[in-house]
Design a protein around this motif. Structure first.
Motif, PDB file in Angstrom:
ATOM      1  N   TYR A 244       0.864  -1.174   0.000  1.00 47.41           N
ATOM      2  CA  TYR A 244       0.000   0.000   0.000  1.00 47.41           C
ATOM      3  C   TYR A 244       0.907   1.232   0.000  1.00 47.41           C
ATOM      4  O   TYR A 244       1.803   1.350   0.837  1.00 47.41           O
ATOM      5  CB  TYR A 244      -0.905   0.027   1.226  1.00 47.41           C
ATOM      6  CG  TYR A 244      -1.720  -1.233   1.429  1.00 47.41           C
ATOM      7  CD1 TYR A 244      -3.022  -1.325   0.952  1.00 47.41           C
ATOM      8  CD2 TYR A 244      -1.176  -2.329   2.105  1.00 47.41           C
ATOM      9  CE1 TYR A 244      -3.771  -2.482   1.149  1.00 47.41           C
ATOM     10  CE2 TYR A 244      -1.915  -3.488   2.295  1.00 47.41           C
ATOM     11  CZ  TYR A 244      -3.209  -3.562   1.821  1.00 47.41           C
ATOM     12  OH  TYR A 244      -3.933  -4.716   2.010  1.00 47.41           O
ATOM     13  N   GLU A 245       0.652   2.166  -0.925  1.00 42.58           N
ATOM     14  CA  GLU A 245       1.534   3.332  -1.040  1.00 42.58           C
ATOM     15  C   GLU A 245       0.742   4.623  -1.211  1.00 42.58           C
ATOM     16  O   GLU A 245      -0.305   4.650  -1.859  1.00 42.58           O
ATOM     17  CB  GLU A 245       2.467   3.191  -2.250  1.00 42.58           C
ATOM     18  CG  GLU A 245       3.544   2.147  -2.103  1.00 42.58           C
ATOM     19  CD  GLU A 245       4.499   2.154  -3.275  1.00 42.58           C
ATOM     20  OE1 GLU A 245       5.545   1.499  -3.172  1.00 42.58           O
ATOM     21  OE2 GLU A 245       4.207   2.823  -4.305  1.00 42.58           O
ATOM     22  N   LEU A 246       1.297   5.690  -0.642  1.00 40.95           N
ATOM     23  CA  LEU A 246       0.907   7.060  -0.931  1.00 40.95           C
ATOM     24  C   LEU A 246       2.170   7.804  -1.311  1.00 40.95           C
ATOM     25  O   LEU A 246       3.209   7.639  -0.661  1.00 40.95           O
ATOM     26  CB  LEU A 246       0.243   7.719   0.284  1.00 40.95           C
ATOM     27  CG  LEU A 246      -1.084   7.125   0.760  1.00 40.95           C
ATOM     28  CD1 LEU A 246      -1.518   7.800   2.052  1.00 40.95           C
ATOM     29  CD2 LEU A 246      -2.156   7.304  -0.307  1.00 40.95           C
ATOM     30  N   GLY A 247       2.097   8.618  -2.360  1.00 40.07           N
ATOM     31  CA  GLY A 247       3.307   9.289  -2.799  1.00 40.07           C
ATOM     32  C   GLY A 247       3.038  10.657  -3.380  1.00 40.07           C
ATOM     33  O   GLY A 247       1.903  11.001  -3.735  1.00 40.07           O
ATOM     34  N   ALA A 248       4.109  11.447  -3.464  1.00 45.07           N
ATOM     35  CA  ALA A 248       4.035  12.783  -4.061  1.00 45.07           C
ATOM     36  C   ALA A 248       5.331  13.054  -4.805  1.00 45.07           C
ATOM     37  O   ALA A 248       6.415  12.679  -4.339  1.00 45.07           O
ATOM     38  CB  ALA A 248       3.810  13.837  -2.987  1.00 45.07           C
ATOM     39  N   ARG A 249       5.203  13.690  -5.973  1.00 43.20           N
ATOM     40  CA  ARG A 249       6.358  14.119  -6.739  1.00 43.20           C
ATOM     41  C   ARG A 249       6.198  15.595  -7.077  1.00 43.20           C
ATOM     42  O   ARG A 249       5.105  16.038  -7.458  1.00 43.20           O
ATOM     43  CB  ARG A 249       6.509  13.298  -8.023  1.00 43.20           C
ATOM     44  CG  ARG A 249       6.789  11.820  -7.792  1.00 43.20           C
ATOM     45  CD  ARG A 249       7.059  11.093  -9.107  1.00 43.20           C
ATOM     46  NE  ARG A 249       7.341   9.675  -8.890  1.00 43.20           N
ATOM     47  CZ  ARG A 249       6.481   8.680  -9.101  1.00 43.20           C
ATOM     48  NH1 ARG A 249       5.252   8.967  -9.555  1.00 43.20           N
ATOM     49  NH2 ARG A 249       6.826   7.434  -8.880  1.00 43.20           N
ATOM     50  N   HIS A 250       7.295  16.341  -6.960  1.00 44.56           N
ATOM     51  CA  HIS A 250       7.263  17.783  -7.231  1.00 44.56           C
ATOM     52  C   HIS A 250       8.541  18.147  -7.969  1.00 44.56           C
ATOM     53  O   HIS A 250       9.631  17.732  -7.574  1.00 44.56           O
ATOM     54  CB  HIS A 250       7.170  18.570  -5.919  1.00 44.56           C
ATOM     55  CG  HIS A 250       7.240  20.057  -6.101  1.00 44.56           C
ATOM     56  ND1 HIS A 250       6.158  20.812  -6.487  1.00 44.56           N
ATOM     57  CD2 HIS A 250       8.274  20.924  -5.963  1.00 44.56           C
ATOM     58  CE1 HIS A 250       6.512  22.086  -6.563  1.00 44.56           C
ATOM     59  NE2 HIS A 250       7.801  22.185  -6.256  1.00 44.56           N
ATOM     60  N   ALA A 251       8.419  18.910  -9.047  1.00 44.15           N
ATOM     61  CA  ALA A 251       9.584  19.338  -9.817  1.00 44.15           C
ATOM     62  C   ALA A 251       9.339  20.738 -10.348  1.00 44.15           C
ATOM     63  O   ALA A 251       8.574  20.930 -11.300  1.00 44.15           O
ATOM     64  CB  ALA A 251       9.862  18.379 -10.967  1.00 44.15           C
ATOM     65  N   ALA A 252       9.965  21.738  -9.702  1.00 49.80           N
ATOM     66  CA  ALA A 252       9.806  23.124 -10.129  1.00 49.80           C
ATOM     67  C   ALA A 252      10.805  23.981  -9.373  1.00 49.80           C
ATOM     68  O   ALA A 252      11.192  23.664  -8.242  1.00 49.80           O
ATOM     69  CB  ALA A 252       8.381  23.635  -9.865  1.00 49.80           C
ATOM     70  N   GLY A 253      11.224  25.080 -10.008  1.00 48.42           N
ATOM     71  CA  GLY A 253      12.049  26.063  -9.329  1.00 48.42           C
ATOM     72  C   GLY A 253      13.361  25.527  -8.797  1.00 48.42           C
ATOM     73  O   GLY A 253      13.849  25.976  -7.763  1.00 48.42           O
ATOM     74  N   GLY A 254      13.948  24.573  -9.492  1.00 50.21           N
ATOM     75  CA  GLY A 254      15.214  24.021  -9.035  1.00 50.21           C
ATOM     76  C   GLY A 254      15.070  22.946  -7.986  1.00 50.21           C
ATOM     77  O   GLY A 254      16.071  22.425  -7.490  1.00 50.21           O
TER      78      GLY A 254
END
Length: 674
Positions: free
Chosen positions: A489-499
């Motif tokens: 079971y997984e919860l995840g987040a990815r963010h790519a901005a502003g370096g």
């Protein structure tokens, strides 16, 4: 599951609907490109990492060029949740699951192994285009063994010009060792299409490892390999053949004067045929087919002496195994309506093992030797159907559902001990698995995901049928064993901005029906009685400061793993560090045509404790942290230099499951492209 190089995957591939592109200004290109890479092992469909519901890490060709290619395991060492097991030959564990519970794929085709140790990675780092790592159960897409995760190694094929040649040479100071390799590749017009080819040769030798406590004798290892690829593209069709030979040998450091283990032979031979068609009809966007045959020859030797007062019992064992595997797969990607994609396929595998074991026991006094010769011929055959469907529920919300049905039949075809026939036996089992995921992009640089996926591994032929001697007892196979299974079971987040690039995962794994050995005097056997619960957080993060080209970065894993033994005992002393990873500061800069990078980083893990089914403490490992430095430079005329200074503090340390760490040492590699 057939996975393809990035250049192929993007032909005719449509990234998930609703997925926003990742911004990549010049200062961020090196790192955010991994979130744009198209991969198929997460969901079975070409999907950018940013929008993939699985926990995916990509090690690209450029990443490999900027590291020392000691081994595949060394390239994966800093992936969160990945641990290295080192028993003469390196193997890979994920999220605390042993290497036997991790699927190893080469170009989407699974390597198999019928020992209790797990499959080593038999491929030269110089031949790799990229590596895809899935952390967590992934058997719906990747089949058996994918309980802890999947390592898919994609090899190089062809080049953009008619002929190119790459030569690499490196030196390891801690082992007085070296690795050299050469690769010729190209693409040339041929009739109405184009012919591409690759030919690689490599050799590695490492002597006994030098540590701050002294030299580990013996601990030497060597490999040699040759591989070739030939492909032909005409219109929407691509046909190819690949052959490889990889020889590996090692001596195992055991630190016991009356015990020795050696692996003089672990050789792989493989030939594969494959086909890819793209945009064949308006609804059939891609069709992949493959057929392969591979053989593994293994020579395992041990010599142990046990003393009880004046009595000494010496046991010398030699196991010669020949494993032959045939496999085939067919996979179709379809698009029946806007906002939806479907993949369906089938896989077939025939895995045969011939094992000859010789055990000589000498009891002194009176000096009498007893010899036991055992011959076994066994096979397992698996047929699977799988499918996944992706549906865009809203502009930025996508759901994926998948399932796999497998049927396995195994049998001990022939067996004898000292020429006397043993009974033959049979085993059969079926497994139905599922997966489900949601991916939501509330804004352009952010993606949130939730994922449930199952994994399984069938018992090995050794666990089902074979008889072996070890640890003072004889162990017999059990044909009634069930597959081990797990759910992640997984919860995840990815963010790519502003370096800034951030990939965060929270996971919980439930595994059951673990196969363990049960001693029933005087003969032991195997049973499905153990289980495990794992909960953790994995994070990869970096931020370009915009000052002097500095980028702080971290790749960390925090995990609690509880083992549940069949006798009711539960313990969190499971051999898994509560914290592990790497934290560093990198500087990138360019001077004229040269591009350089220097990375100073700390690598370590917390203390590891281990208990057995009785609650007794077993040898664990103290926590450690080492200071390291890596530098790389891409110079004019296509020269690349990579240097690693490891364990700068010359600390004594030993990661769990590995030999004592090397002394302060230098690894230096030079690559030239012609």
């Amino acid at each position: 599951m057939l996975s393809l190089p990035a250049a192929w995957s993007q032909q005719g591939a449509s990234p998930r609907a609703g997925a926003a592109p990742v911004p990549t200004p010049a200062s961020e290109t090196r790192d955010t490109r991994q979130l744009e890479t198209v991969t198929v092992i997460g969901t079975g469909l070409p999907t950018e990492v940013m929008a993939n519901p699985a926990s995916i890490t990509i090690i690209s060709a450029e990443d490999i060029e900027q590291k020392v290619p000691t081994s595949i395991a060394a390239l994966l060492r800093d992936v969160p949740g990945v641990q290295i097991s080192e028993e003469g030959i390196e193997r890979i564990a994920i999220r605390g699951e042993t290497p036997r519970r991790v699927a190893i794929l080469i170009d989407g085709q699974r390597l198999t192994d019928h020992t209790n140790y797990g499959q080593p990675v038999l491929v030269d780092p110089a031949t790799i285009e990229r590596i895809e790592i899935v952390r967590g159960a992934s058997s719906v897409v990747s089949g058996s063994s994918a309980i802890g995760g999947v390592i898919n190694i994609i090899t190089k094929r062809g080049a953009s010009q008619p002929f190119s040649f790459t030569a690499t040479a490196g030196y390891f100071s801690a082992t007085r060792g070296y690795r050299v390799s050469g690769t010729a590749a190209g693409t040339v017009p041929a009739g109405a299409g184009a012919l591409d080819y690759t030919l690689s040769l490599g050799r590695m030798e490492q002597g006994d490892r030098r540590t701050p406590r002294g030299t580990l004798v013996p601990s030497d290892v060597e490999d040699r390999n040759v591989s070739g690829h030939l492909g032909y593209r005409i219109g929407a069709h691509y046909f190819g053949i690949r052959a490889s030979a990889y020889d590996l040998g090692a001596n195992v450091y055991v630190a016991q004067p009356d015990f020795s283990v050696s692996l003089p032979q672990r050789d792989l031979r493989k030939v594969g045929l494959f086909y890819q068609g793209t945009q064949l009809t308006p609804w059939l966007t891609r069709l992949d087919a493959s057929l392969y045959r591979q053989t593994i020859e293994r020579d395992f030797r041990s010599d142990a002496t046990i003393a009880a007062g004046p009595i000494r019992n010496r046991v010398r064992s030699n196991s010669l195994d020949a494993q032959a595997t045939r496999g085939a797969s067919l996979r179709a990607e379809m698009k029946f309506s806007p906002g939806s994609r479907t993949v369906a396929g089938l896989e077939w595998e025939d895995d045969a093992l011939v094992a000859d074991k010789t055990t000589r026991s000498t009891r002194t006094p009176p000096g009498i030797t007893t010899t036991v010769l055992r011959h076994d011929d066994a096979a397992t055959r698996t047929f699977s159907l799988f499918g996944e469907h992706e549906l865009t529920l809203a502009q930025r919300l996508t759901a994926t559902l998948g399932a796999r049905a497998s049927r396995t039949r195994s049998g001990l075809e022939a067996s004898n001990t000292n020429g006397v026939a043993n009974p033959t036996r049979r085993s059969a089992d079926s497994e139905l698995l599922g997966s489900a995921a949601l991916v939501w992009s509330p804004s352009t640089p952010l993606t949130l995901r939730a994922n449930i996926a199952q994994g399984f591994i069938y018992p090995t032929l050794g666990q089902l049928f074979l008889t072996a001697t070890g640890e003072g007892a004889t162990w017999q196979g059990n044909p009634d064993l069930k597959p081990e299974v797990s759910t992640t079971y997984e919860l995840g987040a990815r963010h790519a901005a502003g370096g800034t690039v951030l990939d965060l995962t929270l996971f919980h794994m439930r595994s059951k029906d673990y196969i363990t050995r049960v001693l029933l005097v005087p003969v032991g056997t195997y049973r499905n009685i153990d289980a495990a619960r794992s909960t953790g957080v994995e994070v990869s993060a970096q931020h370009a400061l915009g000052v002097w080209g500095l980028t702080p970065h971290a790749a960390l894993a925090f995990m609690r793993r509880q083992l549940r033994f069949g006798n009711g005992l539960r313990t969190s002393d499971s051999g898994t560090p509560a914290m592990s990873g790497v934290i560093g500061l990198r500087r990138d800069w360019a001077v004229g045509e040269a591009v350089a990078s220097v990375d100073v980083y700390l690598r370590g893990e917390s203390r590891v404790r281990v208990r057995d089914a009785t609650g007794a403490s077993l040898p664990g490992a103290a926590g450690y942290t080492t200071l390291n430095l890596r530098a790389s430079a891409q110079l004019p005329a296509d020269w690349t230099l990579v240097a690693e200074l490891n364990n700068l503090g010359n600390r004594r340390y030993q990661p769990y499951g590995q030999m004592p760490g090397a002394e302060r040492s230098l690894n230096l590699f030079v690559t030239r492209k012609f």
